[in-house]
Design an enzyme around this catalytic site. Structure first.
Site, short mmCIF file in Angstrom:
data_model
loop_
_atom_site.label_atom_id
_atom_site.label_comp_id
_atom_site.label_asym_id
_atom_site.label_seq_id
_atom_site.Cartn_x
_atom_site.Cartn_y
_atom_site.Cartn_z
N ALA A 75 35.11 -28.66 -7.89
CA ALA A 75 35.59 -29.38 -9.07
C ALA A 75 34.72 -30.60 -9.35
O ALA A 75 34.34 -30.87 -10.49
CB ALA A 75 37.04 -29.80 -8.85
N GLU A 96 -6.07 -20.01 8.98
CA GLU A 96 -4.66 -20.15 8.63
C GLU A 96 -3.93 -18.83 8.89
O GLU A 96 -4.52 -17.78 8.72
CB GLU A 96 -4.51 -20.44 7.12
CG GLU A 96 -5.28 -21.63 6.63
CD GLU A 96 -5.33 -21.69 5.09
OE1 GLU A 96 -4.66 -20.87 4.42
OE2 GLU A 96 -6.05 -22.56 4.58
N LYS A 139 -1.86 -15.65 7.99
CA LYS A 139 -1.74 -14.91 6.72
C LYS A 139 -0.27 -14.53 6.57
O LYS A 139 0.25 -13.68 7.28
CB LYS A 139 -2.63 -13.67 6.75
CG LYS A 139 -2.59 -12.90 5.44
CD LYS A 139 -3.69 -11.84 5.42
CE LYS A 139 -3.80 -11.18 4.07
NZ LYS A 139 -2.63 -10.40 3.70
N ASP A 147 3.04 -12.96 5.25
CA ASP A 147 3.36 -11.69 4.60
C ASP A 147 4.53 -11.89 3.65
O ASP A 147 5.68 -11.61 3.97
CB ASP A 147 3.71 -10.66 5.69
CG ASP A 147 3.69 -9.25 5.14
OD1 ASP A 147 3.25 -9.07 3.99
OD2 ASP A 147 4.11 -8.34 5.86
N ARG A 169 1.83 -12.84 -8.72
CA ARG A 169 0.43 -12.47 -8.76
C ARG A 169 0.18 -11.35 -9.77
O ARG A 169 -0.80 -11.33 -10.47
CB ARG A 169 0.00 -12.00 -7.37
CG ARG A 169 -1.41 -11.50 -7.29
CD ARG A 169 -1.74 -11.20 -5.82
NE ARG A 169 -3.14 -10.88 -5.68
CZ ARG A 169 -3.65 -9.69 -5.85
NH1 ARG A 169 -2.86 -8.69 -6.21
NH2 ARG A 169 -4.93 -9.48 -5.70
N GLU A 187 2.42 -18.62 -0.77
CA GLU A 187 3.20 -17.44 -0.46
C GLU A 187 4.67 -17.80 -0.34
O GLU A 187 5.03 -18.69 0.42
CB GLU A 187 2.67 -16.90 0.88
CG GLU A 187 2.82 -15.44 1.08
CD GLU A 187 1.72 -14.63 0.40
OE1 GLU A 187 0.84 -15.21 -0.28
OE2 GLU A 187 1.75 -13.39 0.56
N TYR A 208 -1.40 -22.71 0.02
CA TYR A 208 -2.70 -22.65 0.71
C TYR A 208 -3.91 -22.62 -0.22
O TYR A 208 -5.04 -22.57 0.24
CB TYR A 208 -2.75 -21.43 1.63
CG TYR A 208 -2.31 -20.13 0.99
CD1 TYR A 208 -3.06 -19.55 -0.02
CD2 TYR A 208 -1.15 -19.49 1.39
CE1 TYR A 208 -2.66 -18.38 -0.63
CE2 TYR A 208 -0.74 -18.31 0.79
CZ TYR A 208 -1.49 -17.76 -0.21
OH TYR A 208 -1.10 -16.60 -0.81
N LYS A 245 -11.43 -19.31 6.20
CA LYS A 245 -12.03 -19.78 4.95
C LYS A 245 -13.14 -20.77 5.27
O LYS A 245 -12.95 -21.65 6.13
CB LYS A 245 -10.97 -20.50 4.10
CG LYS A 245 -9.77 -19.65 3.79
CD LYS A 245 -8.67 -20.43 3.07
CE LYS A 245 -7.51 -19.49 2.78
NZ LYS A 245 -6.38 -20.16 2.17
N LYS A 247 -6.81 -9.01 10.38
CA LYS A 247 -5.48 -8.42 10.52
C LYS A 247 -5.05 -8.31 11.99
O LYS A 247 -5.88 -8.21 12.89
CB LYS A 247 -5.49 -7.01 9.91
CG LYS A 247 -5.67 -7.00 8.40
CD LYS A 247 -4.59 -7.79 7.73
CE LYS A 247 -4.28 -7.46 6.32
NZ LYS A 247 -3.92 -6.16 5.93
N CYS A 257 18.98 26.25 14.60
CA CYS A 257 19.46 25.08 13.87
C CYS A 257 20.62 24.44 14.62
O CYS A 257 21.59 25.11 14.96
CB CYS A 257 19.91 25.51 12.47
SG CYS A 257 20.71 24.19 11.56
N CYS A 304 23.96 24.92 12.16
CA CYS A 304 24.62 26.19 11.86
C CYS A 304 24.28 27.29 12.88
O CYS A 304 24.85 28.37 12.82
CB CYS A 304 24.28 26.66 10.45
SG CYS A 304 22.58 27.26 10.31
N CYS A 364 15.31 25.84 9.44
CA CYS A 364 16.51 26.63 9.65
C CYS A 364 16.53 27.74 8.60
O CYS A 364 16.27 27.50 7.42
CB CYS A 364 17.73 25.72 9.49
SG CYS A 364 19.25 26.61 9.17
N CYS A 366 24.23 27.15 6.11
CA CYS A 366 24.01 25.96 6.94
C CYS A 366 24.60 24.76 6.21
O CYS A 366 24.12 24.36 5.15
CB CYS A 366 22.53 25.75 7.17
SG CYS A 366 22.20 24.23 8.09
S1 IVH Z 1 -6.19 -17.28 0.38
C1 IVH Z 1 -9.12 -16.29 -3.07
N1 IVH Z 1 -4.59 -17.83 2.40
O1 IVH Z 1 -3.06 -12.57 1.21
C2 IVH Z 1 -8.28 -16.03 -1.88
N2 IVH Z 1 -4.14 -15.88 1.10
O2 IVH Z 1 -4.74 -10.20 1.06
C3 IVH Z 1 -6.91 -16.53 -2.03
N3 IVH Z 1 -2.13 -14.68 1.80
O3 IVH Z 1 -3.24 -12.42 -2.27
C4 IVH Z 1 -6.02 -16.16 -0.93
N4 IVH Z 1 -1.57 -16.02 3.44
O4 IVH Z 1 -1.15 -13.37 -1.21
C5 IVH Z 1 -4.86 -16.98 1.39
N5 IVH Z 1 -3.24 -18.47 4.17
C6 IVH Z 1 -3.51 -17.63 3.17
C7 IVH Z 1 -2.72 -16.51 2.89
C8 IVH Z 1 -3.05 -15.66 1.85
C9 IVH Z 1 -1.24 -14.93 2.76
C10 IVH Z 1 -2.07 -13.51 0.89
C11 IVH Z 1 -2.29 -13.81 -0.56
C12 IVH Z 1 -3.45 -12.96 -1.00
C13 IVH Z 1 -3.43 -11.91 0.06
C14 IVH Z 1 -4.80 -11.28 0.21
#
Ligand code: IVH
Length: 692
Positions: free
Chosen positions: A46, A128, A130, A132, A151, A187, A239, A303, A327, A421, A424, A439, A445
């Site tokens: 309220a 950094e 990455k 997901d 994006r 992200e 980032y 980077k 990765k 199976c 049946c 089966c 069945c």
């Molecule tokens: S830099 C020009 N830094 O990964 C490059 N990307 O596979 C700009 N992502 O589209 C991306 N963590 O969505 C960057 N620390 C990070 C990231 C990151 C996740 C993603 C981002 C990008 C994708 C590329």
């Protein structure tokens, strides 16, 4: 401030109104945060409503106060009609991948070569995690958050500003030495803990559960109803950047420090590295922490730190030369295989499913995993009682990777795949070259019957609202529904349905109404609903389009049972239908019980021919063959256009062909057309013919 609060907003001066608005807006923001992010409301509903009403009244009287970042424009706002498109003035790119140390070494070597640096020259790198999640771009003008976008395809995304405004990590305003225009990128993610909570709540409510935190984040962010987004505790790591009206840093590291100073979250694990060894140590270190982090990461990103070097390095196609994603291997865990269950599919396929001692794999509890098929079990020698390694990668179903040999219990025997199976008891056989055992029980069945029925009512088939897999299973078990036609006979059993536990008048009538609504159906959906092996939506559509009515199709398929007939050749002539699909269709229609089902349904339903194609066009009624490469439209587009104009599209040239459209590289089909004296035109003439 009660003095001002009591005065009707219309009587306040502009300045007083602005001050009151700012104060109430701030207070509401704090309450929003407590409620939506922390799940811990600080005021009663309220009181909150009263504050909100006051804010609305102020804006009503002083429309200038209704700024984009006002709480009135956020949570609970009317749902937008879809999302508007936003063009990214600076494209959102992707990253190249490295899978091992050698790839990373090559990445550094490539940079040195490109910049003409000596081999032993150190390159300062920022590493950094990455994340997901979902990448977003946040545009600030004069320090105010004005637009946020997904994006999308990198060039164009969707405007999700209102949804992003509900995220606490995204500041509404940034202050200090901020350029006039800055796009901060990063992200958005849903913490693993929140994902588990959300799924548990959804499961209890019988709602959709998400496959992983990323999907849950995407589902939460792309909500037309912002109030739903606001209830999900989404977070964001920043980032990178897009458009900038002025430079704000000389290095990536400095950039991260600047935006962190403005209130963005930057990932605390990020680190500066000078050598390949540092980089690899970072990868290992973060990899070890991965499972205990509250967010999913699928690698680390390296980077080049100096932005002047980044500018010199530039981009190759859609990825920067100055960055790479290293990765992680798919997440794995060890657990015990308690049992192997065999699931029987719609077409009788027997699929082995591993029942596991529940184990957390990268933040998600896994208790089932696929074992694919009989050969896989043999190849991996998986035995009940074994300790196995399971793996989860992205969206895919968890898999059993291998057996941990030295943990095999004594007396474990090789798994004997059933030859009958499990549902049946009919024999289960494997065709030549087939990985799958099936089966042979067909409609005796019950597993196959139920799976077929589930398919029949599914979304792309009859799409009967309120008649889901659960009801089908129960109705079948109770003897109400044996075959698809019985669904349309349920009306006569309203009384019996009413006696079922959990069913009231309203729900029974809703269901019966939903069934009635589907008594009229298009031939394409109807054919798809039959669940013939290899006949998906596209093939069903082809058949519907080529044969027009159920009667015509059935008559043609009867005739085509003779593999020497013209009807059989016609079937194979349909572009997109090969011999193996044709065999499955003919086998289905050869079965007596399937014919009976068709007879019954034909009587109960109104089956409509596919929307009539144009009959008055230069190509209507003609049989056309496309061959060679088309340059102005894709093959499927050309086919769809031709069909919409009333033509039949065939895959092979015969005396029945009326027209061949030949692009560059056309070979034997064009030659055959020439031999048979069939008119052959090029793509441009084709486009002129159909009117562009
Ligand atoms: S830099 C020009 N830094 O990964 C490059 N990307 O596979 C700009 N992502 O589209 C991306 N963590 O969505 C960057 N620390 C990070 C990231 C990151 C996740 C993603 C981002 C990008 C994708 C590329």
């Amino acid at each position: 401030m009660s003095d001002v609060a009591d005065i009707p907003p219309g009587e306040l001066s502009e300045d007083e109104a602005r001050a009151a608005h700012a104060r109430i807006a701030d207070e509401i923001r704090l309450h929003n945060e407590a409620y939506y992010q922390d799940d811990a409301p600080t005021v009663s509903d309220a009181e909150y409503d009263a504050l909100f009403a006051r804010l609305l009244a102020l804006e009503e009287a002083h429309p200038g106060l209704r700024t984009e970042d006002s709480p009135t424009q956020r949570v609970g706002a009317a749902p937008a009609q879809g999302f508007a498109k936003v063009r990214h003035s600076v494209p959102m790119l992707s990253l190249g991948n490295a899978f091992d140390e050698a790839d990373v070494g090559e990445f550094l070597a490539r940079i040195r070569r490109f910049l003409n640096l000596p081999e032993d020259d150190a390159i300062d790198i920022v590493a950094e995690p990455k994340i997901d999640g979902l990448s977003v771009s946040l545009r600030y003008e004069k320090g105010r958050f004005v637009r946020g976008a997904t994006r999308g395809d990198g060039s164009e995304g969707e405007d999700i500003t209102a949804n992003l405004r509900t995220i606490g990590d995204i500041p509404d305003k940034i202050a200090g030495d901020v350029p006039d225009v800055i796009e901060v990128r990063g992200e958005v993610y849903l913490p693993k803990s929140a994902f588990l909570k959300l799924n548990a709540a959804h499961e209890e409510a019988g709602a959709k559960v998400f496959a992983n935190p990323r999907n849950a984040a995407a589902g939460s962010l792309r909500q037309l109803d912002v109030a739903v987004t606001a209830k999900r505790p989404l977070r964001m790591f920043a980032y990178s950047w897009g458009e900038l009206s002025a430079e704000i840093a000389d290095t990536q590291w400095e950039f991260l420090e600047r935006i962190s100073g403005w209130g963005f979250q930057t990932n605390p694990l990020s680190r500066r590295c000078g050598t390949l060894e540092d980089i690899i140590a970072f990868h290992t270190d973060v990899g070890e922490q991965r499972a205990s982090l509250d967010y999913d990461i699928d690698g680390v990103v390296y980077k080049v730190n100096r932005l002047d070097l980044q500018r010199r390095l530039g981009f190759v196609s859609r990825a920067p030369r100055w960055a790479i994603a290293h990765k992680f291997p798919a997440e794995q865990a060890m657990t015990v295989l308690n049992d192997i269950d065999i699931q029987v599919g719609r077409t009788g396929s027997l699929t082995p499913v591993a029942r596991l001692e529940p184990v957390t794999v990268g933040g998600v509890v896994v208790s089932n995993a696929t074992l694919h098929n009989e050969d896989e079990i043999r190849r991996k020698d998986v035995r009940i009682g074994d300790t196995v390694v399971v793996q989860r990668a992205g969206d895919v179903i968890p898999q059993v990777v291998r057996v941990v040999a030295d943990k095999r219990p004594k007396g474990a025997t090789p798994y004997a795949f059933p030859t009958h199976c499990p549902v049946c008891g009919s024999e289960a056989v494997r065709g030549e070259d087939e990985a799958v055992r099936r089966c042979t029980g067909g409609l005796i069945c019950s597993a196959q019957v139920v799976e077929r029925l589930k398919h029949f009512v599914s979304r792309d088939a009859f799409d009967i609202e309120g008649l889901g897999a659960k009801h089908i299973t129960a109705f079948h078990a109770d003897g109400f529904v044996d075959g698809p036609a019985d669904i349309f006979r349920l009306k006569a059993r309203r009384d019996v349905l009413l006696e079922r536990e959990g069913w009231g008048e309203q729900s029974v009538d809703n269901l019966l109404d939903a069934i009635e609504e589907r008594r009229t159906i298009g031939l394409d959906r109807f054919i798809y609903a039959l669940g013939i092996r290899q006949v998906g939506q596209a093939t069903a559509r082809l058949l519907a389009r080529n044969y027009g009515t159920l009667d015509a199709w059935r008559a043609a398929m009867n005739a085509a049972q003779d593999r020497e007939s013209a009807a059989y050749r016609d079937l194979l002539d349909i572009d997109g239908i090969g011999a193996s699909v044709a065999e499955d269709i003919l086998a289905f229609l050869h079965e007596d019980h399937n014919r009976q089902v068709l007879d019954d349904l034909d009587e109960l339903l109104e089956i409509e021919a596919l929307e009539a194609a144009d009959t008055d066009t230069p190509v209507s009624g003609k049989t056309i063959v496309f061959t060679g490469t088309l340059e102005k439209m894709t093959r499927s587009e050309a086919k769809a256009r031709a069909e919409a104009l009333g033509a039949k599209v065939s895959g092979s040239v015969s005396s029945k062909t009326d027209l061949v459209v030949a692009g560059p590289g056309a070979g034997s089909k064009a030659r055959k057309a020439a031999e048979l004296g069939i008119e052959t035109i090029d793509e441009d003439t084709w486009i002129d013919l159909i009117g562009g």
